[in-house]
Design an enzyme around this catalytic site. Structure first.
Site, mmCIF file in Angstrom:
data_model
loop_
_atom_site.group_PDB
_atom_site.id
_atom_site.type_symbol
_atom_site.label_atom_id
_atom_site.label_comp_id
_atom_site.label_asym_id
_atom_site.label_seq_id
_atom_site.Cartn_x
_atom_site.Cartn_y
_atom_site.Cartn_z
ATOM 1 N N ALA A 153 0.800 -1.199 0.112
ATOM 2 C CA ALA A 153 -0.087 -0.097 -0.044
ATOM 3 C C ALA A 153 0.846 1.167 0.127
ATOM 4 O O ALA A 153 0.607 2.311 -0.755
ATOM 5 C CB ALA A 153 -0.970 0.020 1.325
ATOM 6 N N TYR A 154 1.975 1.226 0.632
ATOM 7 C CA TYR A 154 2.848 2.336 0.963
ATOM 8 C C TYR A 154 3.520 2.554 -0.542
ATOM 9 O O TYR A 154 3.725 3.675 -0.807
ATOM 10 C CB TYR A 154 3.867 1.994 2.087
ATOM 11 C CG TYR A 154 4.629 3.014 2.349
ATOM 12 C CD1 TYR A 154 4.378 4.306 2.976
ATOM 13 C CD2 TYR A 154 6.256 3.141 2.005
ATOM 14 C CE1 TYR A 154 5.465 5.340 3.317
ATOM 15 C CE2 TYR A 154 7.193 4.181 2.256
ATOM 16 C CZ TYR A 154 6.634 5.119 2.744
ATOM 17 O OH TYR A 154 7.504 6.429 3.083
ATOM 18 N N ALA A 155 3.957 1.354 -1.048
ATOM 19 C CA ALA A 155 4.743 1.599 -2.352
ATOM 20 C C ALA A 155 3.953 2.035 -3.448
ATOM 21 O O ALA A 155 4.349 2.927 -4.279
ATOM 22 C CB ALA A 155 5.399 0.293 -2.600
#
Length: 251
Positions: A153-155
């Site tokens: 999700a962060y990437a």
């Protein structure tokens, strides 16, 4: 005269971690900094610290998940100071999960605190950045560049930020606006949490850093942000600056 004398700066997520390091570095160069953060206690404490150097600097409490207030952040700062020179989109929250376990709620948190505020704050700031021929500093991550495990999700949100930053650099260059990204490795609270969650992976990453250490939030990351906010970087735009001790060498 210092590098950022009387420049008006907004830094999201500025009450702690990398954001606070950037804020400290910038006020020492003469900037008037508004830190935007959801945490009132740490925000108020950081405001006092910044005002000891730059009396006009201030803290605005805001939850960036609330898109309705994003435009208000920009107008509040411009109404108070009469201009905006630099927008630093640093804030980002996410959960570490495998792709298999990542759900819509996880994606909403990462994009809602990272990509969407970056996008909408840039749009709201554009008229004022045109006037000042200002700078936007966004944040990328090695998690997106290399696809680190449990960082789906962060990437995804970080790479979306990189994409929109390059588009803005192309579209806004004619206005004299520079848009760049920092991809850092630093001893932030997020990295400390990651070290506890995945100590072996943390040590493996640390051991691969050519300069042999994680960066300091003010002296290493903050100083590069000062450079990107200053006239010294006026011919640089659309770039991802790797402030990671040589961990990732872009080609």
């Amino acid at each position: 005269m210092t590098k950022l004398q009387d420049k008006v700066v907004i830094i999201t997520g500025g009450a702690g971690g990398i954001g606070s390091g950037i804020a400290k570095a910038m006020v020492k160069e003469g900037a008037i900094v508004t830190i935007v953060d959801v945490n009132e206690e740490t925000g108020t404490a950081m405001e006092k610290e910044l005002q000891a150097v730059s009396p006009q600097s201030m803290f605005l409490q805001a939850n960036l998940l609330d898109r309705e207030i994003l435009g208000q952040i920009i107008t509040t700062v411009v109404e108070k100071y009469g201009k905006l020179d630099v927008l630093v989109n640093n804030a980002h929250a996410s959960k570490q999960k495998t792709l298999e376990d990542t759900n819509q709620e996880d994606l909403d948190l990462s994009f809602g605190t990272g990509f969407y505020p970056t996008f909408y704050l840039m749009k709201a700031a554009l008229p004022y950045l045109k006037e000042s021929q200002g700078n936007v500093i966004n944040f990328a991550s090695g998690a997106g560049l290399e696809g680190h495990e449990t960082q789906g999700a962060y990437a995804a949100a970080k790479e979306a930020i990189r994409g929109v930053s390059r588009v803005a650099a192309n579209e806004w260059g004619k206005f004299g606006i520079n848009v760049n990204l920092i991809s850092p490795i630093a001893n932030s609270p997020g990295v400390e949490a990651w070290a506890k969650a995945q100590p072996e992976y943390y040590e493996a990453v640390k051991n691969k850093i050519p300069l042999g250490r994680f960066g300091d939030i003010e002296e290493d990351i903050g100083r590069v942000a000062v450079f990107l906010a200053s006239k010294d970087s006026q011919y640089i735009t659309g770039q991802t600056i790797m402030v990671d001790g040589g961990s990732i060498m872009l080609r």
